[in-house]
Each structure stands twice: as C-alpha cells, then as structure tokens.
Motif scaffolding. Structure first.
Motif, PDB file in Angstrom:
ATOM      1  N   VAL A 169      -4.393   2.401  -1.983  1.00 53.59           N
ATOM      2  CA  VAL A 169      -3.539   3.471  -1.466  1.00 53.59           C
ATOM      3  C   VAL A 169      -2.087   3.026  -1.622  1.00 53.59           C
ATOM      4  N   VAL A 170      -1.316   3.768  -2.343  1.00 56.18           N
ATOM      5  CA  VAL A 170       0.097   3.455  -2.602  1.00 56.18           C
ATOM      6  C   VAL A 170       0.267   1.976  -2.973  1.00 56.18           C
ATOM      7  N   GLY A 171      -0.567   1.507  -3.874  1.00 59.29           N
ATOM      8  CA  GLY A 171      -0.495   0.130  -4.342  1.00 59.29           C
ATOM      9  C   GLY A 171      -1.041  -0.903  -3.368  1.00 59.29           C
ATOM     10  N   ALA A 172      -1.586  -0.466  -2.240  1.00 59.90           N
ATOM     11  CA  ALA A 172      -2.088  -1.394  -1.216  1.00 59.90           C
ATOM     12  C   ALA A 172      -3.616  -1.394  -1.201  1.00 59.90           C
ATOM     13  N   ARG A 173      -4.175  -2.551  -0.862  1.00 60.36           N
ATOM     14  CA  ARG A 173      -5.621  -2.692  -0.680  1.00 60.36           C
ATOM     15  C   ARG A 173      -5.889  -3.015   0.798  1.00 60.36           C
ATOM     16  N   PRO A 174      -5.768  -2.006   1.677  1.00 61.72           N
ATOM     17  CA  PRO A 174      -5.798  -2.271   3.118  1.00 61.72           C
ATOM     18  C   PRO A 174      -7.106  -2.792   3.679  1.00 61.72           C
ATOM     19  N   LEU A 175      -8.222  -2.648   2.969  1.00 60.20           N
ATOM     20  CA  LEU A 175      -9.481  -3.190   3.477  1.00 60.20           C
ATOM     21  C   LEU A 175      -9.643  -4.667   3.156  1.00 60.20           C
ATOM     22  N   PHE A 176      -8.813  -5.173   2.250  1.00 57.94           N
ATOM     23  CA  PHE A 176      -8.944  -6.569   1.814  1.00 57.94           C
ATOM     24  C   PHE A 176      -7.721  -7.413   2.097  1.00 57.94           C
ATOM     25  N   SER A 177      -6.638  -6.786   2.513  1.00 57.72           N
ATOM     26  CA  SER A 177      -5.406  -7.519   2.773  1.00 57.72           C
ATOM     27  C   SER A 177      -4.798  -7.053   4.088  1.00 57.72           C
ATOM     28  N   LYS A 178      -4.765  -7.950   5.058  1.00 58.17           N
ATOM     29  CA  LYS A 178      -4.155  -7.618   6.353  1.00 58.17           C
ATOM     30  C   LYS A 178      -2.680  -7.254   6.156  1.00 58.17           C
ATOM     31  N   ALA A 179      -2.006  -7.933   5.240  1.00 58.05           N
ATOM     32  CA  ALA A 179      -0.598  -7.621   4.962  1.00 58.05           C
ATOM     33  C   ALA A 179      -0.453  -6.204   4.415  1.00 58.05           C
ATOM     34  N   ASP A 180      -1.357  -5.799   3.533  1.00 56.76           N
ATOM     35  CA  ASP A 180      -1.324  -4.425   3.002  1.00 56.76           C
ATOM     36  C   ASP A 180      -1.620  -3.412   4.107  1.00 56.76           C
ATOM     37  N   PHE A 181      -2.599  -3.709   4.946  1.00 58.72           N
ATOM     38  CA  PHE A 181      -2.909  -2.848   6.087  1.00 58.72           C
ATOM     39  C   PHE A 181      -1.668  -2.683   6.963  1.00 58.72           C
ATOM     40  N   GLU A 182      -1.021  -3.798   7.301  1.00 59.66           N
ATOM     41  CA  GLU A 182       0.163  -3.747   8.156  1.00 59.66           C
ATOM     42  C   GLU A 182       1.313  -2.998   7.488  1.00 59.66           C
ATOM     43  N   ARG A 183       1.433  -3.120   6.173  1.00 57.37           N
ATOM     44  CA  ARG A 183       2.476  -2.371   5.450  1.00 57.37           C
ATOM     45  C   ARG A 183       2.242  -0.872   5.583  1.00 57.37           C
TER      46      ARG A 183
END
Length: 143
Positions: free
Chosen positions: A69-83
C-alpha cells in the motif's frame, strides 16, 4: 505482490464494482458465500471480496498475497505500518483492528504482535461508520 490503491481498489477492480465485473476480470472464484450481514463474500487465492447492495465494499488480503500500500508492506514491516498510521493522521482501534479511515484500510496483528491475526483489508468510505462510537484513538510509539 498485490498492490492496493487506497480508496480506489486493487488489480483493476474498483470499489463499487459488481460481482459480474470482478468475475469477468478475475475469473471464477474458489467460493461464494454469505456473511452474517447477508453480504456476498467471494474468495480467490489469498483475497476475499465482500459485496453489499452498492457493489464491492471490502477487499481482504492475506499476508501470503504480499500486500503493498503506497509503497509500504505494513504486514511485514512495523516501520511501514507506523508510517501508514502517521499518514492517515486519525488512526482508530476497535475490535482488535487498527482503522486507517483516511486511507481506507484496516490492519490487524501488527500492532499487538499477534501474527496469527495478520490481515489487511481495504474498504469503501463509510464502511466502519456503524462502529464509530466504539472506536478509540490509536497511537504508535512513533506517532
């Protein structure tokens, strides 16, 4: 990899699409059933689509689909989730889900470390409105 476009849809399927439109694009699903609200739930490998009276309302994606989602992998990266939580700006929590209403996403299993519950759902605007009075603000350590 499955790219989700917030507030739009995914893989050429937009919110509001009919079941016939989805089947023309994606082919025959693995299964078609009704949920407890009487909505039609269509299952494809690693994806569940929920249709209400208006059309496609939700797109549930399993971790195996490697959702982006918008370049983020929120299920695999806590940093991406937080972003994504920061980008949404008004994250809420209810029933174990983090609701990113501005992005049209729910995410579970990341914020509480419950990897058995990892899931991402994109939804049409207004979908979570009935639970608004039960929602509580969600904050990460970074937000």
């Amino acid at each position: 990899m499955l790219e989700i476009h917030p507030n739009v849809g995914l893989a050429g399927i937009a919110f509001g699409a009919s079941l016939d439109e989805v089947q023309q694009r994606w082919g025959k699903p693995i299964s078609i059933a009704k949920n407890r609200k009487g909505e039609t739930v269509v299952t494809y490998p690693d994806v569940r689509l929920t249709f209400d009276d208006v059309g496609l309302a939700e797109i549930g994606v399993a971790p195996e689909a490697n959702p982006i989602v918008v370049g983020a992998r929120p299920l695999f990266s806590k940093a991406d989730f937080e972003r994504l939580v920061r980008e949404d700006g008004q994250a809420q929590q209810v029933l174990g889900f983090v609701i990113l209403e501005n992005l049209g996403l729910t995410i579970s299993g990341v914020h509480d470390g419950d990897t058995e519950q990892l899931a991402l759902t994109a939804f049409r605007a207004g979908r979570w409105e009935p639970l608004r009075d039960q929602m509580k603000p969600f904050r990460t350590a970074q937000s």
